[in-house]
Design a protein around this motif. Sequence first.
Motif, mmCIF file in Angstrom:
data_model
loop_
_atom_site.group_PDB
_atom_site.id
_atom_site.type_symbol
_atom_site.label_atom_id
_atom_site.label_comp_id
_atom_site.label_asym_id
_atom_site.label_seq_id
_atom_site.Cartn_x
_atom_site.Cartn_y
_atom_site.Cartn_z
ATOM 1 N N ARG A 76 0.861 -1.183 0.000
ATOM 2 C CA ARG A 76 0.000 0.000 0.000
ATOM 3 C C ARG A 76 0.900 1.237 0.000
ATOM 4 O O ARG A 76 1.984 1.215 0.571
ATOM 5 C CB ARG A 76 -0.970 0.030 1.181
ATOM 6 N N PRO A 77 0.443 2.301 -0.649
ATOM 7 C CA PRO A 77 1.291 3.497 -0.739
ATOM 8 C C PRO A 77 1.326 4.303 0.559
ATOM 9 O O PRO A 77 0.373 4.321 1.320
ATOM 10 C CB PRO A 77 0.617 4.307 -1.858
ATOM 11 N N HIS A 78 2.468 4.929 0.764
ATOM 12 C CA HIS A 78 2.641 5.843 1.884
ATOM 13 C C HIS A 78 3.668 6.878 1.463
ATOM 14 O O HIS A 78 4.673 6.540 0.851
ATOM 15 C CB HIS A 78 3.124 5.103 3.125
ATOM 16 N N PHE A 79 3.415 8.148 1.794
ATOM 17 C CA PHE A 79 4.322 9.209 1.373
ATOM 18 C C PHE A 79 4.922 9.907 2.589
ATOM 19 O O PHE A 79 4.260 10.112 3.599
ATOM 20 C CB PHE A 79 3.576 10.215 0.493
ATOM 21 N N LYS A 80 6.185 10.278 2.455
ATOM 22 C CA LYS A 80 6.892 10.912 3.564
ATOM 23 C C LYS A 80 6.354 12.310 3.855
ATOM 24 O O LYS A 80 6.225 12.712 4.999
ATOM 25 C CB LYS A 80 8.387 11.004 3.243
ATOM 26 N N ASP A 81 6.089 13.050 2.803
ATOM 27 C CA ASP A 81 5.692 14.442 2.993
ATOM 28 C C ASP A 81 4.856 14.910 1.808
ATOM 29 O O ASP A 81 4.587 14.158 0.874
ATOM 30 C CB ASP A 81 6.921 15.336 3.153
ATOM 31 N N LYS A 82 4.457 16.172 1.855
ATOM 32 C CA LYS A 82 3.594 16.730 0.803
ATOM 33 C C LYS A 82 4.292 16.761 -0.544
ATOM 34 O O LYS A 82 3.656 16.560 -1.586
ATOM 35 C CB LYS A 82 3.140 18.130 1.201
ATOM 36 N N GLU A 84 6.457 14.649 -1.727
ATOM 37 C CA GLU A 84 6.430 13.314 -2.335
ATOM 38 C C GLU A 84 5.027 12.981 -2.823
ATOM 39 O O GLU A 84 4.854 12.347 -3.861
ATOM 40 C CB GLU A 84 6.901 12.271 -1.330
ATOM 41 N N PHE A 85 4.034 13.412 -2.063
ATOM 42 C CA PHE A 85 2.650 13.185 -2.507
ATOM 43 C C PHE A 85 2.402 13.885 -3.841
ATOM 44 O O PHE A 85 1.731 13.344 -4.726
ATOM 45 C CB PHE A 85 1.660 13.699 -1.458
ATOM 46 N N GLU A 86 2.956 15.090 -3.990
ATOM 47 C CA GLU A 86 2.743 15.854 -5.218
ATOM 48 C C GLU A 86 3.269 15.101 -6.443
ATOM 49 O O GLU A 86 2.742 15.252 -7.546
ATOM 50 C CB GLU A 86 3.420 17.222 -5.116
ATOM 51 N N GLN A 87 4.296 14.268 -6.252
ATOM 52 C CA GLN A 87 4.835 13.506 -7.376
ATOM 53 C C GLN A 87 3.810 12.516 -7.924
ATOM 54 O O GLN A 87 3.859 12.143 -9.096
ATOM 55 C CB GLN A 87 6.092 12.743 -6.924
ATOM 56 N N HIS A 88 2.892 12.111 -7.083
ATOM 57 C CA HIS A 88 1.892 11.122 -7.483
ATOM 58 C C HIS A 88 0.490 11.728 -7.581
ATOM 59 O O HIS A 88 -0.482 11.007 -7.812
ATOM 60 C CB HIS A 88 1.868 9.973 -6.479
ATOM 61 N N TYR A 89 0.422 13.038 -7.413
ATOM 62 C CA TYR A 89 -0.886 13.702 -7.366
ATOM 63 C C TYR A 89 -1.709 13.456 -8.637
ATOM 64 O O TYR A 89 -2.904 13.141 -8.559
ATOM 65 C CB TYR A 89 -0.700 15.214 -7.149
ATOM 66 N N GLU A 90 -1.098 13.600 -9.802
ATOM 67 C CA GLU A 90 -1.853 13.459 -11.048
ATOM 68 C C GLU A 90 -2.423 12.057 -11.203
ATOM 69 O O GLU A 90 -3.551 11.882 -11.644
ATOM 70 C CB GLU A 90 -0.970 13.811 -12.250
ATOM 71 N N LEU A 91 -1.639 11.049 -10.830
ATOM 72 C CA LEU A 91 -2.124 9.681 -10.922
ATOM 73 C C LEU A 91 -3.301 9.469 -9.970
ATOM 74 O O LEU A 91 -4.325 8.886 -10.359
ATOM 75 C CB LEU A 91 -1.005 8.695 -10.591
ATOM 76 N N ILE A 92 -3.172 9.942 -8.748
ATOM 77 C CA ILE A 92 -4.244 9.774 -7.776
ATOM 78 C C ILE A 92 -5.500 10.521 -8.226
ATOM 79 O O ILE A 92 -6.624 10.028 -8.091
ATOM 80 C CB ILE A 92 -3.790 10.247 -6.381
#
Length: 315
Positions: A76-82, A84-92
């Motif tokens: 399951r995905p988990h991100f360290k910080d905002k 890193e989340f932004e790197q996957h934002y478009e996919l999500i």
Amino acid sequence: MERLKKGINPYHDISNILTLKQFKTEQGVLIFSEPRSGSTWLMEILGKMIGDAVVNWEPFHPGRGVVPKYLEWSFRPHFKDKNEFEQHYELINKILSLSVFTPWTTQKIDPLKAAKANLVITKFVRANLILPWITDRFNLKYKPIYLVRHPISTCLSQLKTFKNLKLAFNRPTLINHEIFNEHIEFLKKLETELEYRIALWCIIHNKVIEGKVNLKNISLVYYEDLLKNPRTEINKLIENSGLDKLITSNIDMVNFKLPSSTVYMNDLEANVSKQINKHLEFIDKETKERIQGVLDYFSINIYNAYSPNPIKHGS
């Protein structure tokens, strides 16, 4: 069935319809839970009550979902910080708006219903760790639903259902192992796979609830309450999540005794009290004491190993 006999694949119809659709992420209904916690049952209830909605079924599935394997989200995905989340934002964003899909994620969609649908119900059992990021990043119209079930019942049901999925007694495979690193020595001391799975339940729960999510931004639902008082709890959920304007079916028309499509034979008791208690009755006193030690180590106080019901402090 007749369409399949003629060699027509319904997925082709659904794919063509969804390709033309433009669902908005912010208007979606999101259900988060652990595997075997009742999320399919809740999803099917809401699906019957909400008009013009389609189901986005488990898009994070590692083999059949929509996440590219090279991202190695795996467990399951988990991100360290905002950042890193932004790197996957478009996919999500694409996942939540059903802009990407597979036969697996669209298996619950009726082509006729898809044609007139205007919102998506996304159901996850692998996305709990990114719930904080989703509530922070997306301006959701409806509060995400976080369904929680007693860890003993949840994990025993997982062991029974996923018999071929044996967990090694080490860190799960996923990006950002750091959330498990601090507990490695404790995990190694656990005696059974049940204890290990419960420890993982605790780690994930703590990352979601304990200071990581503003509880005002989610609808927290307990499986046990939902089972005992379904109409009352569904009405509370609808009100708390802001779903009242979406409801098109009278709640009195819903058959709450109908098991979900993922309930297996002999896995559902006819008596509600027996259903809630059966897993705790299955294990002995010594096992309960060891499990309580796991819960105490992780400072879990919404459940204990001796009672099947949630403990609601300050409620």
